[in-house]
Design an enzyme around this catalytic site. Structure first.
Site, PDB file in Angstrom:
ATOM      1  CG  ASP A   1      -9.651 -14.837 -22.296  1.00  0.00           C
ATOM      2  OD1 ASP A   1     -10.318 -14.666 -23.402  1.00  0.00           O
ATOM      3  OD2 ASP A   1      -8.269 -15.578 -22.849  1.00  0.00           O
TER       4      ASP A   1
ATOM      5  CE  LYS B   1     -13.288 -22.817 -21.317  1.00  0.00           C
ATOM      6  NZ  LYS B   1     -13.341 -23.631 -22.176  1.00  0.00           N
TER       7      LYS B   1
ATOM      8  CG  MET C   1      -7.466 -24.239 -16.981  1.00  0.00           C
ATOM      9  SD  MET C   1      -7.122 -24.169 -18.350  1.00  0.00           S
ATOM     10  CE  MET C   1      -5.534 -24.227 -18.912  1.00  0.00           C
TER      11      MET C   1
END
Ligand code: SAH
Length: 270
Positions: free
Chosen positions: A52, A74, A187
């Site tokens: 990742d 991402k 997050m």
């Protein structure tokens, strides 16, 4: 009389493809020294490393020199490899006989879509193992000199996400608004104003300490001590866009004696 031993000529031995193996590996928060020895061993033997975005360059540098490194991460809300494509990729390499390290930032069991990938492997009848890693919260809290639980303050801690599949994640705000609660919010940067609003609405004190640790364990680590009332403003003004963890209910220990682990290491080498 003993019967002659039956030997099979090598050429007729069935040549089954060596079954590949997938190891889900926690890469830790960034500092390569926070890898487990097991994670290091897997990295040094894997033929294919599927990782990742959050996996640091220092950790990737420990992969076998001829390993194939594939980035499926991402950037923020930007484009990423679709989860189904990641599954197909892992399965493809494992079926081809590769030893695959599926490397994820922090620990693989936290906010890392591990179950979906396990299910894809089970469906393909492929073996897998998990090597846990140090999660961002463990690393970040160490660098503010605090503990996640403390006798007389909090006997439970929440590891929660600011985002879920539907957008800003809902939580038990009523409980979280109580004095002494501690939560590590992953997050949480984009959801900061939402979280602040929900907590204040449920009676939280605006002076509740909040600490943001950005780039925990990396050379550019930044610690931002703020309060619930000032959280969105301080985030906007002082965060530089790296991965950040928000601690609700914790202030950095007021001590000048906390050394950054990177500084500590540099000192040892000097
Ligand atoms: N599996 C990871 C979490 C993945 S979710 C773990 O166990 O740490 C991604 C979130 O983790 C980021 O948005 C951020 O909130 C947090 N995070 C990951 N690495 C971080 C780091 N080095 N410093 C601060 N937060 C980090």
């Amino acid at each position: 009389m003993a019967s002659p031993a039956i030997t099979q000529p090598a050429s007729t031995t069935p040549t089954l493809p060596a079954s590949g193996q997938v190891v889900f590996v926690g890469a830790g928060p960034g500092d390569a020294e926070l890898l487990t020895l097991k994670a290091l061993r897997v990295l040094q033997t894997a033929n294919v490393v599927i990782h990742d975005r959050l996996v640091s360059a220092d950790v990737l540098a420990l992969a076998k020199s001829d390993a194939q490194l594939i980035n499926v991460g991402k950037q923020g809300f930007g484009p990423s490899t679709a989860q189904s494509d990641i599954h197909a990729l892992i399965v493809k390499h494992a079926r081809a006989g590769a030893r695959v390290a599926r490397l994820k930032g922090g620990d693989v069991t936290l906010f890392a879509r591990l179950d979906e990938e396990i299910e894809a492997l089970e469906a393909a009848n492929l073996p897998w193992t998990i090597v846990p890693g140090i999660t961002a919260a463990s690393s970040a809290v160490a660098n503010i000199g605090q503990s996640l639980t403390k006798r007389g303050r909090n006997g439970a801690v929440r590891l929660m996400t600011g985002h879920d599949t539907k957008g800003f994640a809902d939580h038990d705000w009523q409980t979280l608004a109580r004095p002494g609660e501690v939560a590590a919010i992953y997050m949480g940067v984009k959801a900061a104003r939402f979280i602040q609003g929900r907590l204040l609405m449920h009676g939280a004190d605006g002076e509740t300490p909040v600490t943001i640790v950005e780039n925990a364990s990396r050379a550019d680590e930044r610690i931002i001590a703020t309060t619930l009332a000032a959280l969105p403003t301080d985030l906007a003004e002082r965060c530089s866009g790296g991965p950040a963890l928000t601690f609700l209910g914790l202030a950095p220990r007021a001590a000048t004696r906390i050394q950054k682990s990177t500084e500590f290491h540099a000192q040892e080498l000097a």
